[in-house]
Write an enzyme that holds these catalytic residues in place. Structure first.
Site, short mmCIF file in Angstrom:
data_model
loop_
_atom_site.label_atom_id
_atom_site.label_comp_id
_atom_site.label_asym_id
_atom_site.label_seq_id
_atom_site.Cartn_x
_atom_site.Cartn_y
_atom_site.Cartn_z
N CYS A 91 -9.08 12.75 77.31
CA CYS A 91 -7.68 12.83 77.71
C CYS A 91 -6.64 11.54 77.61
O CYS A 91 -5.77 11.62 77.61
CB CYS A 91 -7.47 13.25 79.44
SG CYS A 91 -8.10 14.86 79.20
N GLN A 152 -14.95 19.99 83.62
CA GLN A 152 -13.82 19.31 84.72
C GLN A 152 -13.32 19.89 85.98
O GLN A 152 -13.32 19.36 86.85
CB GLN A 152 -12.83 18.79 83.62
CG GLN A 152 -13.17 17.76 82.73
CD GLN A 152 -11.98 17.22 81.80
OE1 GLN A 152 -10.95 17.03 82.50
NE2 GLN A 152 -12.21 17.01 80.69
N SER A 210 9.08 27.68 91.16
CA SER A 210 7.73 27.61 91.68
C SER A 210 7.84 27.29 93.22
O SER A 210 8.49 26.54 93.68
CB SER A 210 6.88 26.65 91.04
OG SER A 210 5.26 26.56 91.49
N SER A 244 -3.41 21.28 85.41
CA SER A 244 -2.40 21.19 84.14
C SER A 244 -2.78 22.33 83.28
O SER A 244 -3.80 23.01 83.32
CB SER A 244 -2.66 19.76 83.53
OG SER A 244 -3.98 19.79 83.10
N HIS A 345 -0.04 19.13 79.24
CA HIS A 345 -1.13 18.10 79.13
C HIS A 345 -1.63 18.57 77.72
O HIS A 345 -2.79 18.94 77.51
CB HIS A 345 -2.12 18.30 80.11
CG HIS A 345 -3.21 17.21 80.29
ND1 HIS A 345 -3.20 16.16 79.12
CD2 HIS A 345 -4.31 17.18 80.62
CE1 HIS A 345 -4.28 15.46 79.43
NE2 HIS A 345 -5.10 15.93 80.31
N CYS A 375 -7.22 9.78 83.96
CA CYS A 375 -8.91 10.02 84.09
C CYS A 375 -9.09 10.78 82.86
O CYS A 375 -8.31 11.28 82.23
CB CYS A 375 -9.04 11.01 85.18
SG CYS A 375 -8.10 12.79 85.09
#
Length: 389
Positions: A91, A152, A210, A244, A345, A375
């Site tokens: 990432c 993950q 949201s 994400s 992402h 990360c």
């Protein structure tokens, strides 16, 4: 002594990484080529002066194989003499590209270099580069971690359990990300960094409406009975709403020295002050942002209080919230224009997307120092400090 400065930074709008996503019809090479063309147009430089183009892509297979960055350079119309390479630090691939590019300028190997990244997750889904039945880890890793590593999403759950981060806290953080992103769009704060593409001008995943009530109705995204038995401490609070999404997008930054910038009439946005990369527990895998932050601050001879703005990639709410617990950072200074939970992402593009957003936020808020950290799968993390010039 040479320095390294960012003089231009752009990104595409970010689309949903699904077949019906706004950018799903665009080949990944063309996504990246669009940012490269825009970078040159906005800066006014002659692309023949570019010493190298370093791009990040995670799933380097299919339409993202064969050194995607090189073909994006050619598609963008740059001279054939401009070289390019594609790197993979998961990432953080394009943040690593920034580090490599800046280090090249600092060393004198480069005068003008592009760091960039792309991922089209609609066309090249995550894990496409690992065929069914293939083992990407090998017997040595299996021997070292006999119980096996985990995906993950399970790491995100383990982090939530270890730091006692509950569902409501993670959902609150996610809602805040959407609200900040929506406010930034409405205020025109993304206009300077986004290069509209084929009629797409805004990030597709931002949800201004949201609420925590809406997110509370979502089911756990990673519940698995095998992992539930292995890790009884997991409460299964990670959902699609506080993690994400999957996305399509590209981004690019132009890096040079202050001396070269002055010679070419370019205005620096920020100086690349300090860099760090670190490894961490590959089981928790996403906690490297904590030691990486400590390491880069030490290298920069700065403290957390010196940092005006932070960009901490929102792979999952639990990652940023655990980082915040350990560092004590003020969340009001973190991801001030929203983060990956809202904006998206697109793996290989996210590093330079964060950098692009950060340098524009530094100018808008008159920030002196900013810190970016990400990360990365396998237990890795990059961090860097930027300084306004």
């Amino acid at each position: 002594m040479r320095d390294a400065v960012i003089v231009e930074a752009v990104r595409t709008p970010i689309g949903k990484g699904k077949p019906n996503g706004a950018l799903a019809h665009v080949h990944p090479v063309e996504l990246l080529a669009h940012t490269l063309r825009t970078l040159v147009e906005r800066s006014g430089i002659d692309p023949a002066l570019i010493d190298d183009v370093i791009g990040g892509t995670v799933d380097q297979v299919g339409e993202q194989a064969m050194n995607t960055t090189r073909y994006a350079v050619l598609s963008a119309g740059f001279p054939e003499s401009v070289p390019a390479t594609t790197v993979d630090r998961q990432c953080g691939s394009s943040q690593q590209a920034v580090h490599f590019a800046a280090q090249g300028v600092l060393s004198g190997a480069y005068d003008l270099v592009v760091a960039c990244g792309v991922e089209s997750m609609s066309r090249v889904p995550m894990w496409s580069n690992v065929p069914p039945g293939a083992d990407p880890f090998g017997p040595g890793v299996a021997e070292r971690y006999p119980e096996g590593l985990v995906p993950q999403g399970i790491s995100a759950e383990l982090i939530a359990a270890k730091w006692s981060i509950g569902r409501e806290q993670m959902d609150d953080f996610a809602v805040s990300s959407h609200r900040k992103a929506a406010a930034a769009w409405e205020s025109g704060l993304f206009d300077a960094e986004v290069a509209p593409l084929e009629g797409v001008a805004r990030d597709e995943c931002v949800r201004p409406g949201s609420t925590t009530d809406i997110l509370a109705g979502l089911k756990p995204a990673y519940h698995d009975p095998v992992f539930a038995e292995r890790f009884p401490q997991i409460e299964w609070n990670v959902t699609a709403g506080n993690a994400s999404p999957i996305n399509d997008g590209a981004s690019a930054v132009l890096i040079t020295s202050s001396e070269t910038a002055a010679r070419l009439g370019l205005r620096p946005l920020a100086r690349l002050h300090s860099f760090a990369v670190t490894g961490s527990d590959p089981l928790l895998m996403l906690t490297g942002v904590i030691p990486a932050t400590e390491k880069v601050l030490r290298k920069a001879s700065l403290t957390l209080d010196d940092i005006d703005l932070f960009e901490v990639n929102e792979a999952f709410s639990s990652v940023v919230l655990a980082w915040r617990q350990e560092t004590g950072a003020d969340l009001a200074r973190v991801n001030v224009h929203g983060g990956a939970i809202a904006l998206g992402h697109p793996l290989g593009a996210s590093g330079t997307r964060l950098t692009t957003t950060l340098v524009h936020a530094m100018r808008e808020r008159n920030a002196r120092y900013a810190l970016q950290t990400m990360c990365e799968a396998g237990g890795l993390a990059n961090a860097m400090v930027l300084e306004r010039v």
